[in-house]
Design a protein around this motif. Structure first.
Motif, PDB file in Angstrom:
ATOM      1  N   ALA A   1       0.741  -1.111  -0.086  1.00  0.00           N
ATOM      2  CA  ALA A   1       0.121  -0.176   0.129  1.00  0.00           C
ATOM      3  C   ALA A   1       0.894   1.222   0.175  1.00  0.00           C
ATOM      4  O   ALA A   1       0.472   2.288   0.305  1.00  0.00           O
ATOM      5  N   GLY A   2       2.074   1.266  -0.055  1.00  0.00           N
ATOM      6  CA  GLY A   2       3.103   2.158  -0.163  1.00  0.00           C
ATOM      7  C   GLY A   2       3.758   2.329  -1.582  1.00  0.00           C
ATOM      8  O   GLY A   2       3.323   1.779  -2.541  1.00  0.00           O
ATOM      9  N   PRO A   3       4.983   3.387  -1.489  1.00  0.00           N
ATOM     10  CA  PRO A   3       5.366   3.739  -3.001  1.00  0.00           C
ATOM     11  C   PRO A   3       5.992   2.575  -3.571  1.00  0.00           C
ATOM     12  O   PRO A   3       6.101   2.205  -4.735  1.00  0.00           O
ATOM     13  N   ASP A   5       5.254  -0.859  -3.065  1.00  0.00           N
ATOM     14  CA  ASP A   5       4.263  -1.886  -3.624  1.00  0.00           C
ATOM     15  C   ASP A   5       3.638  -1.192  -4.970  1.00  0.00           C
ATOM     16  O   ASP A   5       3.727  -1.901  -5.794  1.00  0.00           O
TER      17      ASP A   5
END
Length: 85
Positions: A1-3, A5
């Motif tokens: 759910a982050g950069p 990913d």
């Protein structure tokens, strides 16, 4: 759910390798404000497991380099004399 990913999903949307990410590791190579980070990833495709590495001052860029390095290795169509090489 982050950069990271998001980068992995973007690469996967183009390549569609079908690989599974097994390991993601970040280590510092140098110190200071402009330090380099090294990212190691391990991917699995149909039982074949390979590592990829990438380094950069930007961890997102290093992550993309490592993932592409691993995909290049796992999708390589060569026959090897020993499966660990």
């Amino acid at each position: 759910a982050g950069p990271v990913d998001a980068v992995f999903r973007a690469i996967e949307s183009v390549i569609d390798s079908g690989c599974n990410l097994q390991l993601y590791s970040v280590n510092s190579i140098t110190g200071g404000t402009d330090s380099q980070g090294e990212v190691t990833v391990r991917v699995d495709k149909d039982g074949r497991i390979v590592n990829g590495r990438g380094s950069d001052t930007d961890i997102i860029a290093a992550s993309a380099k490592a993932y592409i390095n691993a995909l290049n290795r796992v999708l390589e169509k060569t026959t090897r004399a020993h499966p660990q090489i």
